[in-house]
Design an enzyme around this catalytic site. Structure first.
Site, mmCIF file in Angstrom:
data_model
loop_
_atom_site.group_PDB
_atom_site.id
_atom_site.type_symbol
_atom_site.label_atom_id
_atom_site.label_comp_id
_atom_site.label_asym_id
_atom_site.label_seq_id
_atom_site.Cartn_x
_atom_site.Cartn_y
_atom_site.Cartn_z
ATOM 1 N N LYS A 178 4.832 -12.630 -5.778
ATOM 2 C CA LYS A 178 3.854 -13.305 -6.629
ATOM 3 C C LYS A 178 4.429 -14.561 -7.289
ATOM 4 O O LYS A 178 3.687 -15.385 -7.802
ATOM 5 C CB LYS A 178 3.298 -12.331 -7.662
ATOM 6 C CG LYS A 178 2.381 -11.298 -7.004
ATOM 7 C CD LYS A 178 1.643 -10.444 -8.007
ATOM 8 C CE LYS A 178 0.602 -9.577 -7.311
ATOM 9 N NZ LYS A 178 1.237 -8.441 -6.597
HETATM 10 C C1 LIG Z 1 0.592 -7.667 -5.658
HETATM 11 C C2 LIG Z 1 1.460 -6.910 -4.731
HETATM 12 C C3 LIG Z 1 1.004 -6.482 -3.461
HETATM 13 C C4 LIG Z 1 -0.404 -6.698 -2.996
HETATM 14 O O1 LIG Z 1 -0.670 -8.041 -2.693
HETATM 15 P P1 LIG Z 1 -2.171 -8.554 -2.546
HETATM 16 O O2 LIG Z 1 -2.066 -10.012 -2.373
HETATM 17 O O3 LIG Z 1 -2.876 -8.168 -3.823
HETATM 18 O O4 LIG Z 1 -2.765 -7.860 -1.364
HETATM 19 C C5 LIG Z 1 1.906 -5.829 -2.613
HETATM 20 N N1 LIG Z 1 3.173 -5.575 -3.002
HETATM 21 C C6 LIG Z 1 3.635 -5.960 -4.223
HETATM 22 C C7 LIG Z 1 5.039 -5.613 -4.583
HETATM 23 C C8 LIG Z 1 2.806 -6.629 -5.120
HETATM 24 O O5 LIG Z 1 3.278 -6.991 -6.320
#
Ligand SMILES: *Cc1c(COP(=O)(O)O)cnc(C)c1O
Length: 436
Positions: free
Chosen positions: A107
């Site tokens: 993220k």
């Molecule tokens: C947010 C997140 C996801 C999911 O990603 P999306 O874009 O919401 O599908 C998967 N793994 C981790 C570690 C995350 O923080």
């Protein structure tokens, strides 16, 4: 860059407007009017470019003249200042590590780029930007570090008390400066409800310039296309030209960005949407019926989403040509027991520790490769977080192998700063008004 709302295809807004509004009034999502196919010269020579160069080329074509080249370049160099390596585990099995940024989760790509774009668009003398964000764990840390020290912005993070890991909590609550954390006596859904209600409250909107930093913001989606191209570049350097991506999915922003990359000309053979038991999308891909469900708590908690908010973008990309979508994307779901087995298998066979989300993507890739054996096609599963963020998931023997990065060791020396609130809106509103 012009954008429309998925609910109202004739609308047009600028990139700046889409970034600050996050979501159109009609509650659709913003999509680019033009998704340019990148030139063959670039696509065939990806292996000659670095990650920031790839990122700049893509962003320039997608965003256009909303941000002049020199400024865009500076934003990218500042935001994407960490690598995204593809690591080989065995023949045709690779892991794309997306957790080398400051918050140790993928993220960081979206949050760091978005914060810098917002700050760029904030003009001299404009009212301070108040960013509200609800988090189930990883988003809060990435957004906090993305905005930390960014002038004329303030971030308020809401997180559910006792429902994020210790490291995640420290990442949210030890920043100070323009970042503050609110610990809500409730669930992630309660946190999200408080944020949503704040956006519709007349008094708060009059007083503050509120914006959202959640994954529906288009400025988070754009930078997530970068690492798909960059992964392909790394494969090209090894003489590999065909690739399948397996993406651990919750709100479907990550895989949505992969599909956007594909639309821009990245030659991907297939995508695998890997979920935990919150399997609304895999069910849809099997039955053709989209049936949202309440979310269920799992070990891969960042994917505990029963009604993925970015799904409408993917449906929109295929203009509801479900057959084309099904040809390109397979869905698979795994429960906690299978997640733990996958973690153990990866550890035993590759001496590699995967976070629970990543382990699900590996399992989905492995199952797909078994049914679709192609010796010339590389399988790449996306690793979305560093395993140290989920220490309680592992058996002791595996936990002992997880190395804890310096920035996490530093965190434990810092003091937690948060305000405890109930889940009632009046309490949250009073807090915002009284702590201006
Ligand atoms: C947010 C997140 C996801 C999911 O990603 P999306 O874009 O919401 O599908 C998967 N793994 C981790 C570690 C995350 O923080």
């Amino acid at each position: 860059m012009k954008l429309y709302s998925t609910k109202n295809p004739s609308t047009r807004v600028s990139f700046k407007e889409a970034v600050f509004n996050s979501m159109p009034q009609d509650k659709g999502l913003y999509m680019p009017v033009n998704i340019p196919r990148l030139d063959d010269q670039f696509l065939n020579n990806l292996d000659k470019y670095t990650l920031p160069e790839i990122a700049f080329h893509i962003a320039q074509h997608l965003i256009g003249d909303d941000i002049p080249d020199a400024d865009l370049k500076a934003i990218i160099e500042d935001a994407i200042n960490f690598p995204a390596p593809v690591v080989k585990l065995e023949e045709n099995v690779f892991v794309l590590e997306l957790w080398h940024g400051p918050s140790l989760a993928f993220k960081d790509f979206g949050a760091r780029f978005m914060s810098r774009v917002m700050s760029y668009f904030l003009e001299e003398g404009e009212k301070q930007l108040d960013v509200l964000v609800a988090t189930s764990g990883d988003t809060g840390g990435a957004v906090a570090l993305g905005f930390l020290g960014v002038p004329n912005t303030r971030v308020t993070i809401l997180y559910p008390k006792g429902k994020v890991s210790d490291i995640q909590e420290l990442q949210l609550t030890t920043n100070g400066q323009n970042i503050r954390a609110v610990e809500v006596e409730g669930t992630f859904d309660d946190c999200q409800a408080l944020v949503k209600q704040a956006f519709t409250d007349a008094e708060l909107n009059d007083k503050f310039r509120l914006t959202s930093a959640n994954s529906i913001n288009i400025a988070r989606l754009v930078p997530q296309t970068f690492y798909y191209f960059n992964a392909y570049a790394q494969l090209l350097r090894q003489g590999i030209k065909k690739v399948v991506f397996s993406v651990p999915s919750g709100n479907f922003g990550n895989i949505g960005a992969g599909l956007l990359a594909w639309k821009m000309g990245l030659p991907v053979e297939h995508f695998i949407a890997a979920t935990n038991v919150n399997d609304t999308v895999p069910e849809f891909l099997k039955t053709g019926v989209y049936q949202p469900k309440p979310s269920v708590a799992t070990l891969s908690n960042a994917m505990d989403v029963g009604d993925p908010s970015n799904w409408v973008r993917i449906a929109d990309l295929f203009k509801d040509d479900i057959d084309a979508l099904k040809t390109l994307v397979t869905g698979n779901r795994y429960d906690d027991e299978q997640t733990l087995e996958a973690i153990k298998f990866i550890n035993d066979n590759y001496n590699y520790v995967a976070c629970p989300h990543t382990a699900i993507a590996w399992q989905a890739l492995t199952d797909w490769q078994q049914d679709n054996l192609k010796s010339d096609t590389a399988g790449v599963f996306l690793s979305t977080a560093h395993p140290c963020k989920f220490p309680d998931v592992y058996p002791d023997s595996i936990a002992a192998k997880v190395d804890v990065p310096e920035q996490v060791l530093e965190l434990s020396k810092k003091q937690k700063l948060s305000v405890a609130l109930g889940k009632d809106f009046e309490g949250f509103k009073d807090y915002l008004l009284e702590n201006n």
